[in-house]
Design a protein around this motif. Structure first.
Motif, PDB file in Angstrom:
ATOM      1  N   PRO A  11      23.531  27.096   2.864  1.00  0.00           N
ATOM      2  CA  PRO A  11      23.070  25.802   3.375  1.00  0.00           C
ATOM      3  C   PRO A  11      22.223  26.006   4.642  1.00  0.00           C
ATOM      4  O   PRO A  11      22.278  27.060   5.273  1.00  0.00           O
ATOM      5  N   ALA A  12      21.452  25.005   4.981  1.00  0.00           N
ATOM      6  CA  ALA A  12      20.620  25.071   6.191  1.00  0.00           C
ATOM      7  C   ALA A  12      21.504  25.342   7.405  1.00  0.00           C
ATOM      8  O   ALA A  12      22.632  24.846   7.493  1.00  0.00           O
ATOM      9  N   GLY A  13      20.993  26.146   8.315  1.00  0.00           N
ATOM     10  CA  GLY A  13      21.748  26.445   9.534  1.00  0.00           C
ATOM     11  C   GLY A  13      21.373  27.787  10.113  1.00  0.00           C
ATOM     12  O   GLY A  13      20.439  28.457   9.663  1.00  0.00           O
ATOM     13  N   HIS A  14      22.134  28.187  11.133  1.00  0.00           N
ATOM     14  CA  HIS A  14      21.940  29.452  11.830  1.00  0.00           C
ATOM     15  C   HIS A  14      22.903  30.471  11.234  1.00  0.00           C
ATOM     16  O   HIS A  14      24.109  30.207  11.159  1.00  0.00           O
ATOM     17  N   CYS A  38      13.052  32.983   1.535  1.00  0.00           N
ATOM     18  CA  CYS A  38      13.327  31.699   0.908  1.00  0.00           C
ATOM     19  C   CYS A  38      12.711  31.735  -0.492  1.00  0.00           C
ATOM     20  O   CYS A  38      11.545  32.095  -0.651  1.00  0.00           O
ATOM     21  N   ASN A  40      11.988  29.228  -2.416  1.00  0.00           N
ATOM     22  CA  ASN A  40      11.051  28.127  -2.640  1.00  0.00           C
ATOM     23  C   ASN A  40       9.604  28.537  -2.376  1.00  0.00           C
ATOM     24  O   ASN A  40       8.704  28.181  -3.126  1.00  0.00           O
ATOM     25  N   ASP A  65      17.500  31.757  10.592  1.00  0.00           N
ATOM     26  CA  ASP A  65      17.696  30.332  10.345  1.00  0.00           C
ATOM     27  C   ASP A  65      17.259  29.996   8.927  1.00  0.00           C
ATOM     28  O   ASP A  65      16.210  30.459   8.470  1.00  0.00           O
ATOM     29  N   PRO A  67      16.034  26.867   6.831  1.00  0.00           N
ATOM     30  CA  PRO A  67      15.607  25.479   6.995  1.00  0.00           C
ATOM     31  C   PRO A  67      16.139  24.585   5.870  1.00  0.00           C
ATOM     32  O   PRO A  67      16.541  25.074   4.811  1.00  0.00           O
ATOM     33  N   GLU A  68      16.136  23.295   6.102  1.00  0.00           N
ATOM     34  CA  GLU A  68      16.599  22.319   5.104  1.00  0.00           C
ATOM     35  C   GLU A  68      15.863  22.468   3.776  1.00  0.00           C
ATOM     36  O   GLU A  68      16.432  22.272   2.716  1.00  0.00           O
ATOM     37  N   SER A  69      14.574  22.801   3.843  1.00  0.00           N
ATOM     38  CA  SER A  69      13.747  22.891   2.633  1.00  0.00           C
ATOM     39  C   SER A  69      14.024  24.133   1.787  1.00  0.00           C
ATOM     40  O   SER A  69      13.541  24.247   0.667  1.00  0.00           O
ATOM     41  N   CYS A  70      14.819  25.061   2.302  1.00  0.00           N
ATOM     42  CA  CYS A  70      15.083  26.327   1.608  1.00  0.00           C
ATOM     43  C   CYS A  70      16.432  26.245   0.884  1.00  0.00           C
ATOM     44  O   CYS A  70      17.473  26.495   1.466  1.00  0.00           O
ATOM     45  N   THR A  71      16.393  25.925  -0.395  1.00  0.00           N
ATOM     46  CA  THR A  71      17.629  25.702  -1.152  1.00  0.00           C
ATOM     47  C   THR A  71      18.187  26.970  -1.793  1.00  0.00           C
ATOM     48  O   THR A  71      19.293  26.961  -2.309  1.00  0.00           O
TER      49      THR A  71
END
Length: 135
Positions: A11-14, A38, A40, A65, A67-71
């Motif tokens: 999930p997104a985060g550090h 990533c 994506n 990190d 990012p939110e966009s990296c699933t």
């Protein structure tokens, strides 16, 4: 040597990649690195320092990190070669205790009190021995 890889769904985060390594006469122009990308957009999220030559067991870590966009992500052990001649490698590399840990996140409220949130770690339990010598 061809890449060793693992697909991740962090999930997104550090995050922090931790591992122990040891090398025995690892002869490579560019060395071997861990790279996290990533899926994506193939953006590089992290790269470790190159591992080469000879060294005893050492602990390594790399912060990154997501990012939110990296699933989805890809973890690769690779030679960061720029040309085919740089893909040659000889020697031994030992890897152990590979894990990816979420880093603590501090949140602040209006009264400036802090709350620290810890996320679990992801252990990828493996002992890898890469060995390549000329006959």
């Amino acid at each position: 040597f061809s890449n060793l890889q693992q697909i991740l769904v962090l999930p997104a985060g550090h995050w922090q990649l931790n591992y122990r390594a040891r090398a025995n006469y690892l002869d490579s122009t560019r060395g071997l690195i861990w790279r996290i990308t990533c899926l994506n957009d193939n953006k590089i999220l992290a790269e470790s320092q190159p591992m080469r030559s000879k060294f005893d067991w050492q602990a390594f870590s790399v912060d990154f990190d997501v990012p939110e966009s990296c699933t989805g992500q890809q973890l690769q052990l690779m030679i960061p070669a720029r040309i085919p001649a740089e893909t040659q490698i000889r020697g031994e590399l030992w890897l152990d205790d590979l894990k990816i840990q979420a880093q603590a996140v501090k949140l602040w409220n209006k009264s400036h009190c802090s709350l620290t949130i810890f996320s679990p770690e992801i252990n990828i339990n493996m002992l890898i021995l890469l060995s390549s010598y000329d006959s």
